[in-house]
Design a protein around this motif. Structure first.
Motif, PDB file in Angstrom:
ATOM      1  N   PRO A  34       0.786  -1.290   0.031  1.00 14.52           N
ATOM      2  CA  PRO A  34       0.052  -0.105  -0.042  1.00 14.52           C
ATOM      3  C   PRO A  34       0.795   1.324  -0.007  1.00 14.52           C
ATOM      4  CG  PRO A  34      -0.703  -1.658   1.668  1.00 14.52           C
ATOM      5  CD  PRO A  34       0.532  -2.123   1.392  1.00 14.52           C
ATOM      6  N   ALA A  35       0.510   2.359  -0.709  1.00 14.85           N
ATOM      7  CA  ALA A  35       1.340   3.447  -0.553  1.00 14.85           C
ATOM      8  C   ALA A  35       1.585   4.195   0.499  1.00 14.85           C
ATOM      9  CB  ALA A  35       0.801   4.329  -2.056  1.00 14.85           C
ATOM     10  N   ASP A  36       0.446   4.135   1.388  1.00 14.84           N
ATOM     11  CA  ASP A  36       0.451   5.004   2.496  1.00 14.84           C
ATOM     12  C   ASP A  36       1.214   4.171   3.565  1.00 14.84           C
ATOM     13  OD1 ASP A  36      -1.622   3.148   2.977  1.00 14.84           O
ATOM     14  OD2 ASP A  36      -3.118   4.746   3.423  1.00 14.84           O
ATOM     15  N   GLY A  37       1.602   2.856   3.291  1.00 20.62           N
ATOM     16  CA  GLY A  37       1.990   2.129   4.446  1.00 20.62           C
ATOM     17  C   GLY A  37       3.459   2.639   5.188  1.00 20.62           C
ATOM     18  N   ALA A  38       3.662   2.693   6.325  1.00 18.22           N
ATOM     19  CA  ALA A  38       4.804   2.845   6.898  1.00 18.22           C
ATOM     20  C   ALA A  38       5.882   1.868   6.938  1.00 18.22           C
ATOM     21  CB  ALA A  38       4.573   3.325   8.357  1.00 18.22           C
ATOM     22  N   ASP A  39       6.913   2.122   6.779  1.00 17.65           N
ATOM     23  CA  ASP A  39       8.232   1.204   6.938  1.00 17.65           C
ATOM     24  C   ASP A  39       8.344   0.902   8.267  1.00 17.65           C
ATOM     25  OD1 ASP A  39       8.957   1.256   4.092  1.00 17.65           O
ATOM     26  OD2 ASP A  39      10.111   3.045   4.429  1.00 17.65           O
ATOM     27  N   GLY A  40       9.006  -0.233   8.553  1.00 19.46           N
ATOM     28  CA  GLY A  40       9.395  -0.651   9.951  1.00 19.46           C
ATOM     29  C   GLY A  40       9.645  -2.073   9.890  1.00 19.46           C
ATOM     30  N   VAL A  41       9.872  -2.697  10.921  1.00 18.89           N
ATOM     31  CA  VAL A  41      10.415  -4.098  11.283  1.00 18.89           C
ATOM     32  C   VAL A  41       9.289  -5.061  10.547  1.00 18.89           C
ATOM     33  CG1 VAL A  41      10.934  -5.623  13.029  1.00 18.89           C
ATOM     34  CG2 VAL A  41      11.552  -3.480  13.473  1.00 18.89           C
TER      35      VAL A  41
END
Length: 95
Positions: free
Chosen positions: A28-35
């Motif tokens: 998803p384009a609005d997904g945040a990066d993370g672990v």
């Protein structure tokens, strides 16, 4: 954009080529990066496959997605569509 770092902690190589066969994932384009970002992938395949997948979507839907390419970065739908018109973009998988 084409190559993974040549050594641990090294810089990426600049060959001027696009690594169409690199692993990539649709997010998803609005997904945040993370672990746990890798677990949020909606589809996986080669970079070229993910670009083709986006290209087959209606334009208004396409903007809701982004491609994360292994060892590289996140590409917006607009960037992916620009790459789809690149002269060396593989129109289909070699088989």
């Amino acid at each position: 954009m084409a190559d993974h770092p040549s050594t641990s902690g090294g810089e990426t190589l600049n060959t001027g080529e696009t690594a169409w066969k690199d692993r990539a994932a649709l997010h998803p384009a609005d997904g945040a990066d993370g672990v746990f970002d890798g677990g949020k992938a909606l589809q996986r395949g080669t970079f070229a496959e993910m670009i083709r997948h986006l290209a087959n979507m209606p334009a208004e839907t396409r903007r809701n997605y982004a491609i994360e390419k292994a060892g590289d970065r996140r590409y917006s739908a607009d960037e992916a569509m620009a790459l789809a018109s690149h002269p060396d973009f593989p129109a289909q998988d070699p088989g």
